[in-house]
Design a protein around this motif. Structure first.
Motif, PDB file in Angstrom:
ATOM      1  N   GLY A   1     -10.631  -5.807 -16.506  1.00 49.06           N
ATOM      2  CA  GLY A   1      -9.309  -5.183 -16.528  1.00 49.06           C
ATOM      3  C   GLY A   1      -9.195  -4.118 -17.594  1.00 49.06           C
ATOM      4  N   VAL A   2      -9.697  -4.430 -18.794  1.00 52.20           N
ATOM      5  CA  VAL A   2      -9.586  -3.472 -19.898  1.00 52.20           C
ATOM      6  C   VAL A   2     -10.427  -2.227 -19.612  1.00 52.20           C
ATOM      7  CG1 VAL A   2     -10.119  -3.106 -22.330  1.00 52.20           C
ATOM      8  CG2 VAL A   2      -9.022  -5.222 -21.608  1.00 52.20           C
TER       9      VAL A   2
ATOM     10  N   ILE B   1     -14.455  -0.728  -6.741  1.00 52.22           N
ATOM     11  CA  ILE B   1     -13.700   0.429  -7.214  1.00 52.22           C
ATOM     12  C   ILE B   1     -14.068   0.708  -8.666  1.00 52.22           C
ATOM     13  CG2 ILE B   1     -11.403   1.372  -7.674  1.00 52.22           C
ATOM     14  CD1 ILE B   1     -10.344  -0.370  -5.436  1.00 52.22           C
TER      15      ILE B   1
ATOM     16  N   PHE C   1     -11.163  -1.018 -16.753  1.00 54.08           N
ATOM     17  CA  PHE C   1     -10.383  -0.289 -15.759  1.00 54.08           C
ATOM     18  C   PHE C   1      -9.344   0.608 -16.428  1.00 54.08           C
ATOM     19  CE2 PHE C   1     -10.949  -2.096 -11.444  1.00 54.08           C
ATOM     20  CZ  PHE C   1     -10.515  -1.010 -10.731  1.00 54.08           C
ATOM     21  N   MET C   2      -8.541   0.011 -17.311  1.00 55.53           N
ATOM     22  CA  MET C   2      -7.459   0.761 -17.941  1.00 55.53           C
ATOM     23  C   MET C   2      -8.008   1.904 -18.788  1.00 55.53           C
ATOM     24  SD  MET C   2      -5.215  -2.602 -18.902  1.00 55.53           S
ATOM     25  CE  MET C   2      -3.981  -1.898 -19.950  1.00 55.53           C
TER      26      MET C   2
ATOM     27  N   GLY D   1     -11.854  -4.838  -5.761  1.00 62.97           N
ATOM     28  CA  GLY D   1     -11.538  -4.235  -7.055  1.00 62.97           C
ATOM     29  C   GLY D   1     -12.804  -3.908  -7.824  1.00 62.97           C
TER      30      GLY D   1
ATOM     31  N   THR E   1     -12.895 -11.331 -16.262  1.00 58.63           N
ATOM     32  CA  THR E   1     -11.727 -10.626 -15.717  1.00 58.63           C
ATOM     33  C   THR E   1     -11.049  -9.758 -16.759  1.00 58.63           C
ATOM     34  OG1 THR E   1     -11.341 -12.820 -14.800  1.00 58.63           O
ATOM     35  CG2 THR E   1      -9.900 -11.061 -14.061  1.00 58.63           C
ATOM     36  N   ILE E   2     -10.921 -10.290 -17.983  1.00 59.72           N
ATOM     37  CA  ILE E   2     -10.237  -9.524 -19.025  1.00 59.72           C
ATOM     38  C   ILE E   2     -11.003  -8.240 -19.311  1.00 59.72           C
ATOM     39  CG2 ILE E   2      -9.403  -9.546 -21.407  1.00 59.72           C
ATOM     40  CD1 ILE E   2      -9.100 -12.506 -21.219  1.00 59.72           C
TER      41      ILE E   2
ATOM     42  N   ARG F   1     -11.582   9.731 -16.538  1.00 57.62           N
ATOM     43  CA  ARG F   1     -11.385   9.558 -15.105  1.00 57.62           C
ATOM     44  C   ARG F   1     -12.561  10.082 -14.294  1.00 57.62           C
ATOM     45  NH1 ARG F   1      -6.307  10.176 -17.098  1.00 57.62           N
ATOM     46  NH2 ARG F   1      -6.576  12.373 -17.437  1.00 57.62           N
TER      47      ARG F   1
ATOM     48  N   PRO G   1     -14.101 -14.240 -20.946  1.00 55.78           N
ATOM     49  CA  PRO G   1     -13.769 -14.145 -19.535  1.00 55.78           C
ATOM     50  C   PRO G   1     -13.997 -12.744 -18.970  1.00 55.78           C
ATOM     51  CG  PRO G   1     -11.801 -14.392 -20.872  1.00 55.78           C
ATOM     52  CD  PRO G   1     -12.939 -14.433 -21.804  1.00 55.78           C
TER      53      PRO G   1
ATOM     54  N   VAL H   1      -9.290   4.761 -16.559  1.00 52.21           N
ATOM     55  CA  VAL H   1      -8.229   5.571 -15.958  1.00 52.21           C
ATOM     56  C   VAL H   1      -7.568   6.450 -17.014  1.00 52.21           C
ATOM     57  CG1 VAL H   1      -6.005   5.487 -14.784  1.00 52.21           C
ATOM     58  CG2 VAL H   1      -7.810   3.933 -14.096  1.00 52.21           C
ATOM     59  N   LEU H   2      -7.392   5.897 -18.216  1.00 51.21           N
ATOM     60  CA  LEU H   2      -6.694   6.653 -19.253  1.00 51.21           C
ATOM     61  C   LEU H   2      -7.570   7.730 -19.874  1.00 51.21           C
ATOM     62  CD1 LEU H   2      -4.676   3.952 -21.193  1.00 51.21           C
ATOM     63  CD2 LEU H   2      -3.754   5.784 -19.786  1.00 51.21           C
TER      64      LEU H   2
ATOM     65  N   TRP I   1     -10.172 -10.060  -2.626  1.00 47.40           N
ATOM     66  CA  TRP I   1      -9.710  -8.752  -3.114  1.00 47.40           C
ATOM     67  C   TRP I   1     -10.336  -8.419  -4.454  1.00 47.40           C
ATOM     68  CZ3 TRP I   1      -7.236  -8.881  -7.785  1.00 47.40           C
ATOM     69  CH2 TRP I   1      -6.622 -10.083  -8.158  1.00 47.40           C
ATOM     70  N   GLN I   2     -10.767  -9.454  -5.201  1.00 51.14           N
ATOM     71  CA  GLN I   2     -11.420  -9.160  -6.482  1.00 51.14           C
ATOM     72  C   GLN I   2     -12.692  -8.343  -6.257  1.00 51.14           C
ATOM     73  OE1 GLN I   2     -10.145 -12.151  -5.693  1.00 51.14           O
ATOM     74  NE2 GLN I   2      -9.198 -13.108  -7.458  1.00 51.14           N
TER      75      GLN I   2
END
Lengths: 332, 295
Positions: free
Chosen positions: A299-300, A259, A302-303, A256, A295-296, A310, A293, A306-307, A252-253
């Motif tokens: 993730g950041v 995306i 991504f956030m 992600g 992943t971090i 977009r 890392p 979106v914020l 699933w990673q």
């Protein structure tokens, strides 16, 4: 997914209608770069980039042009990698047939997953594709031909059409580039076809498309299978380039990641996902040698995406003052 | 030895218990997801990460503050809930007016960030959390041996589920919540602070995930990956149940846990995927889910 940005400021003061020429110039520049790049940069890196760019563009066909967020595209990418690797290594198929099997397999998986998932919309669609793709992950973990945790390793690259030796990385690079360009051309043709127009109308207003008499479910399924097949093309190539297929590609990673590439570059733009894939792959390459890392960071990003933006980098440029002045159309 | 369908009854009951325990966690987590979704229309992808966070907060409290299991059972959910409320207030609340998919994507990024951070500091391997003294050991039920802690988890999760159901269906606050789900603008015009209600709801959902994490800590290893392993299954549970009803989420959680346990007895190879298969079948036969109202 539809933006809430269709605001009233549709009266641009002055447009220069330079969008077409600029796009053409960028296209020619990019092509020229891709032709000389293998002589300046590490070819494997470039090929990885092309594979992921095609993957993201195929994914965007679904998210950007049909408004369906699939959280399960790793199934088609990794599944095709397994099929191609198995066909080439165990059955001794030539690479072109191996890749075709990967595409056909991914399309078949797409047909099954799509037929189940389109029964629900929006958020449910995303969760269903995620769950089904996790099911495929467990299948790959246990099935014999995938070799579980080891994956299929040392896949031979073979000879394209029987005479082009793909173990030569320059030959392989131009093959991958050719396949990439064919894939992108298909996507471009598809998006600008009547079929693509209907997909966009479904994205904008599904109920209205139904009331106009379109069999929305069938169009969605068609888009899903098309996107899965093109993703399979990218996955099969990836198996040949890296000479292995592993569980990472079906996790699933991976879903992600694609995306993120699309979101970062610009949902619903043709070059956005390619741009996003380039950024993400380069970032991963760069971070691989540091101990930050990945992943971090992912993730950041991504956030933040979106914020704050977009539309993605390309989409934001299209919608910016400069972009509008040059005549780009932010409405996709 | 007694046999049932050619399987020793001990094995059957043993797996039934395992299924019931897994089901307890599915129920707790899908309940939290349903509560959040009901009001915020956000699928909280970070739910698994918040579950993991709960377990880690309990572990770290024990290590550095000497706070034991019972303290952690109260404090860890509050910590996780407060973090959730903070994120909702500062970031997530900006996304409500957009397509719901952005909420999913945002919380997905959040899950990656939290998980990555814990992997960075604690590695991918699990760490044990000792069972509290009062709940260690087991009882012999005659037909099988029941570890007390596992029995406690089943009872506790049922009590929590019923408590949340009662809170939402039978109290004044719950009535506000349900009203705000139906029509937030109208509820706000009656002078109820809807944004605050949203923040509290997200905090409650995150806190529930944290609570499940503390309960899980002595059974499973405390690992940064424990959340992402379970969240996808919980998504399938939620799709099967349909997110319209709180009770539906709870019942589906237990049912699918038990179905998974039974599959381990009869056809172990399929135990990983049985929930997904059930999901696919339910979608084909009844697309709205077993308890769903809206398609």
């Amino acid at each position: 997914m539809s933006h809430s940005t269709h605001t009233g400021d549709t009266a641009p003061t002055r447009t220069l209608a330079l969008a077409g020429p600029i796009k053409a110039a960028i296209l020619i520049g990019a092509l020229a770069f891709l032709l000389v790049a293998p002589f300046m940069l590490y070819p494997i890196f470039l090929m990885k980039l092309l594979c992921f760019a095609l993957f993201a563009a195929a994914f965007n066909l679904l998210l950007g042009y049909t408004g369906l967020l699939s959280f399960g595209h790793a199934t088609f990418f990794g599944g095709a990698a397994y099929f191609t690797a198995h066909a080439v290594k165990v059955w001794g198929w030539p690479p072109e047939f191996g890749i075709l099997l990967g595409v056909a397999g991914a399309a078949g998986l797409g047909l099954i997953m799509g037929a189940i998932a389109i029964r629900r919309q929006g958020i449910y669609f995303a969760m269903i594709t995620l769950a089904l793709s996790q099911m495929f992950f467990f299948f790959c973990l246990q099935a014999g031909f995938t070799h579980g945790e080891d994956g299929i390793q040392s896949v031979p690259r073979g000879h394209l059409l029987g005479f082009i030796d793909l173990s030569n990385s320059t030959n392989l690079y131009f093959t991958v580039l050719g396949v990439f360009l064919i894939g992108m051309a298909l996507i471009w043709r598809f998006v600008n076809s009547p079929f693509g127009m209907i997909l966009k109308s479904i994205r904008e207003n599904e109920n209205r498309a139904i009331s106009l008499g379109y069999s929305v479910a069938r169009y969605k399924l068609g888009a899903f299978v098309m996107s899965a097949a093109l993703t399979g093309l990218a996955g099969g190539m990836k198996a040949l380039v890296f000479q292995f297929a592993t569980l990472t590609d079906v996790s699933w990673q991976m879903s992600g990641e694609v995306i993120l590439m699309t979101l970062l570059g610009g949902i619903g733009t043709l070059i956005g996902p390619v741009f996003g894939a380039g950024l993400v792959v380069s970032l991963q390459n760069y971070l691989a040698t540091s101990n930050v890392p990945v992943t971090i960071i992912t993730g950041v990003v991504f956030m933040v995406c979106v914020l704050l933006f977009r539309r993605g980098l390309v989409g934001e440029f299209y919608a910016s003052k400069l972009g509008r002045m040059l005549g780009f159309n932010p409405e996709r | 030895m007694m046999m049932l369908f050619g399987i020793p009854i001990q094995a059957l009951l043993g797996q039934l218990l395992v299924g019931l325990i897994n089901g307890s966690f599915y129920a707790l987590l899908s309940l939290g997801l349903a509560v959040i979704f009901g009001l915020l229309r956000v699928i909280n992808f970070a739910h698994g990460a918040q579950y993991m966070l709960g377990a880690f907060v309990a572990l770290l409290m024990l290590k550095f503050a000497g706070i034991g299991y019972w303290g952690a059972l109260i404090l860890a959910p509050i910590v996780v809930g407060a973090m959730g409320a903070f994120v909702e207030r500062t970031m997530l609340s900006r996304l409500y007016k957009l397509d719901h998919l952005y909420g999913l994507l945002f919380t997905f990024g959040m899950a990656l960030t939290i998980e990555g951070t814990f992997r960075y500091f604690f590695g991918a391997s699990g760490q044990p959390y000792t069972t509290p003294a009062a709940l260690s050991g087991g009882v012999n039920l005659g037909f099988m041996f029941l570890p007390i802690y596992r029995g406690w988890v089943v009872v506790a999760s049922m009590v929590i589920c019923l408590g949340v159901w009662f809170l939402i269906e039978k109290t004044k606050l719950g009535a506000y919540l349900r009203a705000a789900t139906e029509n937030p603008v109208l509820v706000q015009s009656f002078g109820i602070n809807v944004p605050l209600l949203l923040t509290l709801t997200y905090g409650l959902g995150a806190g529930l995930a944290g609570l499940a994490g503390v309960l899980a800590a002595p059974i499973y290893q405390v690992s940064p990956l424990m959340g992402s392993n379970i969240i996808i299954i919980v998504f399938a549970v939620v799709v099967v149940g349909g997110m319209g009803s709180i009770l539906g989420a709870i019942i589906t959680g237990y049912m699918l846990g038990i179905a998974e346990g039974l599959t381990k007895v009869f056809y172990p190879e399929a135990s990983n995927i049985v929930i997904f298969v059930i999901m696919a079948i339910v979608l084909i036969l009844r697309p709205a889910g077993l308890f769903g109202k809206d398609a």
